[in-house]
Design a protein around this motif. Structure first.
Motif, mmCIF file in Angstrom:
data_model
loop_
_atom_site.group_PDB
_atom_site.id
_atom_site.type_symbol
_atom_site.label_atom_id
_atom_site.label_comp_id
_atom_site.label_asym_id
_atom_site.label_seq_id
_atom_site.Cartn_x
_atom_site.Cartn_y
_atom_site.Cartn_z
ATOM 1 N N HIS A 81 0.806 -1.214 0.000
ATOM 2 C CA HIS A 81 0.000 0.000 0.000
ATOM 3 C C HIS A 81 0.840 1.265 0.000
ATOM 4 C CE1 HIS A 81 -4.380 -0.945 1.470
ATOM 5 N NE2 HIS A 81 -4.080 -1.558 0.335
ATOM 6 N N ASP A 82 1.839 1.312 0.858
ATOM 7 C CA ASP A 82 2.442 2.579 1.253
ATOM 8 C C ASP A 82 3.719 2.923 0.495
ATOM 9 O OD1 ASP A 82 0.450 2.706 3.213
ATOM 10 O OD2 ASP A 82 1.687 1.536 4.604
ATOM 11 N N ASN A 83 3.902 4.218 0.255
ATOM 12 C CA ASN A 83 5.123 4.686 -0.376
ATOM 13 C C ASN A 83 6.341 4.417 0.501
ATOM 14 O OD1 ASN A 83 6.463 6.132 -2.596
ATOM 15 N ND2 ASN A 83 6.905 7.668 -1.040
ATOM 16 N N SER A 84 6.148 4.404 1.822
ATOM 17 C CA SER A 84 7.276 4.141 2.721
ATOM 18 C C SER A 84 7.835 2.746 2.493
ATOM 19 C CB SER A 84 6.844 4.298 4.181
ATOM 20 O OG SER A 84 5.773 3.421 4.494
ATOM 21 N N PHE A 85 6.972 1.771 2.205
ATOM 22 C CA PHE A 85 7.457 0.423 1.902
ATOM 23 C C PHE A 85 8.245 0.442 0.598
ATOM 24 C CE2 PHE A 85 7.217 -3.754 -0.030
ATOM 25 C CZ PHE A 85 7.600 -4.578 1.019
ATOM 26 N N PHE A 86 7.754 1.176 -0.376
ATOM 27 C CA PHE A 86 8.455 1.299 -1.655
ATOM 28 C C PHE A 86 9.851 1.883 -1.458
ATOM 29 C CE2 PHE A 86 9.450 4.146 -5.281
ATOM 30 C CZ PHE A 86 9.620 3.182 -6.264
ATOM 31 N N GLU A 87 9.962 2.931 -0.675
ATOM 32 C CA GLU A 87 11.237 3.607 -0.487
ATOM 33 C C GLU A 87 12.259 2.741 0.231
ATOM 34 O OE1 GLU A 87 10.046 7.144 1.536
ATOM 35 O OE2 GLU A 87 9.672 8.249 -0.335
ATOM 36 N N THR A 88 11.806 1.923 1.169
ATOM 37 C CA THR A 88 12.747 1.110 1.950
ATOM 38 C C THR A 88 12.977 -0.283 1.370
ATOM 39 O OG1 THR A 88 10.946 0.434 3.418
ATOM 40 C CG2 THR A 88 12.264 2.339 4.094
#
Length: 210
Positions: free
Chosen positions: A60-67
């Motif tokens: 769902h989250d962009n934070s998961f994408f970034e990390t």
């Protein structure tokens, strides 16, 4: 994709098949994911590290994408997100549109909104034609003080036994209305929306994958 937007319309590649949705619940610690090879699988978030051959990686989250971008960039199957920012940063991502609605959709660009990526995995499986969805790692509670079977991230509070669990209300009725059975194969799960099954019994049956 629909003309003029960046939303993807799920294709019926799971038509008439069983789909396994893999969450992050602690009951999966020590589970042999190799038992799911040859079956249709949607891996939620960090589950993708243990199931690199799954059909779909969903987050769902962009934070998961970034990390976790190396995982996402190298994913061999479908990489699906609800994040506008992640989609804007990566052409290889497929973005789904989530809308608060009582029913599920099949083969349409709009999916039923839930409270988490685990909810969306069920919506996506149904949209892609699944006849049954089997849930693993959907504990909806802490076990020995932890919320996940892996150590890739931690959750300070516990939304699983509150907001996330409550967010399942109505999912079973909605799934049955479109001819799909959702089964909870998570040992000790606090989620009582769906019929409980033993994963060993399910896996004894031949795969429906062509």
């Amino acid at each position: 994709m629909r003309p003029g937007c960046d939303f993807w319309t799920p294709e019926p590649v799971f038509l008439g098949q069983d789909v396994y949705a893999i969450g992050g619940g602690p009951s999966l610690r020590g589970f042999d994911f190799g038992r799911l090879r040859g079956r249709r699988v949607i891996a939620c978030n960090a589950a993708g590290y243990s199931l690199p051959w799954a059909d779909v990686l969903l987050f769902h989250d962009n934070s998961f994408f970034e990390t976790n971008r190396p995982l996402i960039d190298g994913w061999p199957g479908l990489a699906v997100t609800a994040s506008r920012a992640a989609k804007a940063a990566s052409d290889r991502l497929l973005r789904v549109e989530l809308v608060e609605r009582p029913d599920f959709t099949v083969g349409q660009p709009v999916l039923k909104l839930g409270a988490s990526s685990g909810h969306t995995a069920v919506s996506l499986a149904i949209a892609m034609g699944a006849r049954r969805v089997v849930l693993l790692g959907y504990d909806m509670r802490k076990v020995d003080g932890v919320t996940h079977w892996h150590d890739r991230y931690t959750v300070a509070d516990d939304p699983y036994s509150g907001v996330f669990r409550d967010g399942w209300r109505g999912f079973n009725v909605a799934a049955l209305a479109v001819g799909v059975e959702v089964l909870n194969a998570t040992p000790g799960s606090a989620l009582d929306e769906f019929r409980r099954v033993n994963i060993d019994d399910i896996l004894r049956k031949p795969t429906c994958r062509p």
